[in-house]
Design a protein around this motif. Structure first.
Motif, PDB file in Angstrom:
ATOM      1  N   VAL A 101       0.726  -1.177  -0.020  1.00  0.00           N
ATOM      2  CA  VAL A 101       0.108  -0.107   0.140  1.00  0.00           C
ATOM      3  C   VAL A 101       0.788   1.588   0.122  1.00  0.00           C
ATOM      4  O   VAL A 101       1.973   1.043   0.963  1.00  0.00           O
ATOM      5  CB  VAL A 101      -0.888   0.155   1.163  1.00  0.00           C
ATOM      6  N   ASN A 102       1.121   1.755  -0.980  1.00  0.00           N
ATOM      7  CA  ASN A 102       1.599   2.955  -1.227  1.00  0.00           C
ATOM      8  C   ASN A 102       1.472   3.936   0.106  1.00  0.00           C
ATOM      9  O   ASN A 102       2.082   5.308  -0.174  1.00  0.00           O
ATOM     10  CB  ASN A 102       1.251   3.801  -2.516  1.00  0.00           C
ATOM     11  N   THR A 103       0.748   4.276   0.947  1.00  0.00           N
ATOM     12  CA  THR A 103      -0.087   5.357   1.457  1.00  0.00           C
ATOM     13  C   THR A 103       0.970   5.239   3.168  1.00  0.00           C
ATOM     14  O   THR A 103       1.251   3.614   2.989  1.00  0.00           O
ATOM     15  CB  THR A 103      -1.358   5.371   2.319  1.00  0.00           C
ATOM     16  N   ASP A 116      -3.310   2.266   4.296  1.00  0.00           N
ATOM     17  CA  ASP A 116      -4.802   1.930   4.380  1.00  0.00           C
ATOM     18  C   ASP A 116      -5.396   0.944   3.194  1.00  0.00           C
ATOM     19  O   ASP A 116      -5.291   1.658   1.681  1.00  0.00           O
ATOM     20  CB  ASP A 116      -5.257   3.421   4.020  1.00  0.00           C
ATOM     21  N   LYS A 172      -7.820   1.121   1.899  1.00  0.00           N
ATOM     22  CA  LYS A 172      -9.030   1.579   0.907  1.00  0.00           C
ATOM     23  C   LYS A 172      -8.491   2.201  -0.183  1.00  0.00           C
ATOM     24  O   LYS A 172      -9.253   2.275  -1.773  1.00  0.00           O
ATOM     25  CB  LYS A 172      -9.764   2.060   1.480  1.00  0.00           C
ATOM     26  N   GLU A 173      -7.042   1.838  -0.604  1.00  0.00           N
ATOM     27  CA  GLU A 173      -6.403   2.515  -1.393  1.00  0.00           C
ATOM     28  C   GLU A 173      -6.096   1.531  -2.611  1.00  0.00           C
ATOM     29  O   GLU A 173      -6.042   1.430  -3.736  1.00  0.00           O
ATOM     30  CB  GLU A 173      -4.958   2.471  -1.356  1.00  0.00           C
ATOM     31  N   THR A 176      -8.023   7.854  -8.913  1.00  0.00           N
ATOM     32  CA  THR A 176      -8.074   8.081  -7.476  1.00  0.00           C
ATOM     33  C   THR A 176      -8.265   9.395  -7.359  1.00  0.00           C
ATOM     34  O   THR A 176      -9.159   9.771  -8.628  1.00  0.00           O
ATOM     35  CB  THR A 176      -6.374   8.330  -7.667  1.00  0.00           C
ATOM     36  N   SER A 206     -12.599  11.439   0.403  1.00  0.00           N
ATOM     37  CA  SER A 206     -12.141  10.543   0.543  1.00  0.00           C
ATOM     38  C   SER A 206     -12.126   9.215  -0.475  1.00  0.00           C
ATOM     39  O   SER A 206     -13.199   8.689  -0.491  1.00  0.00           O
ATOM     40  CB  SER A 206     -12.291   9.948   2.286  1.00  0.00           C
ATOM     41  N   GLN A 223      -3.863  -2.443   8.640  1.00  0.00           N
ATOM     42  CA  GLN A 223      -3.807  -2.821   7.257  1.00  0.00           C
ATOM     43  C   GLN A 223      -3.674  -4.341   7.464  1.00  0.00           C
ATOM     44  O   GLN A 223      -4.530  -5.195   7.290  1.00  0.00           O
ATOM     45  CB  GLN A 223      -2.563  -3.000   6.539  1.00  0.00           C
TER      46      GLN A 223
END
Length: 195
Positions: A39-41, A45, A47-48, A58, A66, A101
């Motif tokens: 996950v890049n965040t 999260d 939700k990505e 995106t 959001s 996560q």
């Protein structure tokens, strides 16, 4: 004396090619995908993962809300729930409670004409189901590490390195540690899980 050769093929039931009992379109990501896909965040999260579903994009900069655009709607029209409980902020759109996560058992994104029980939002509905304890005790420790040795250079960094303005990638260090544990409080009755 040779016998005769015969074959009988019976088809009793086939798979439903078209879902006729509901107009809901959904994308479900199970526990393994939630834990294994990067996950890049920075917060991790899940939700990505919505960008993997058809009809999602995106979120653009400067847009309130959001979760990205679902089916062309603005991100402010998305809804969020955790284990079936409403998780929507009152002031601006977005989830109230982040979910670690590693504690996600399943993440489902509903994207089209979902049932009235999800009537909060006109965009997508982000539904997270968390893990629960079992009759056996299980636990895990983890660390997520990102730094310039793992990241690829973006175009601006490549230009600076090629022109001699920089000798290496920009410094970026991020470490996230965590643990989870779950098990029975009373066998076959009450369980506990935490992350």
């Amino acid at each position: 004396e040779l016998g005769s050769v015969s074959a009988i093929v019976e088809v009793e039931a086939g798979a439903d090619l078209v879902k006729t009992d509901s107009s809901t379109l959904e994308a479900t990501f199970g526990e393994r995908i939630s834990a294994d896909l990067p996950v890049n965040t920075l917060g991790g999260d899940v939700k990505e993962f919505a960008v993997f579903a058809p009809g999602t994009t995106t979120q653009q900069g400067g847009v309130l809300g959001s979760g990205g655009s679902i089916g062309g709607t603005r991100p402010r029209f998305n809804g969020f729930s955790i284990d079936g409980v409403d998780d929507n902020r009152i002031d601006v759109n977005g989830p109230v409670q982040p979910v670690i996560q590693e504690s996600v058992a399943e993440f489902t994104l509903l994207t089209n004409q979902f049932a009235a029980e999800y009537g909060h939002s006109a965009g997508g509905l982000y539904n997270i189901v968390t893990k629960s304890g079992t009759n056996n005790w299980h636990g895990a420790l983890w660390e997520f590490n990102r730094n310039r040795n793992y990241d690829a250079a973006d175009n601006l960094q490549k230009q600076r390195i090629e022109s001699g303005q920089a000798t290496e990638l920009d410094r970026f260090d991020y470490n996230r540690f965590g643990a989870s544990a779950g098990g029975p409080i009373r066998k076959d009755k009450i369980f506990i899980y935490g992350a």
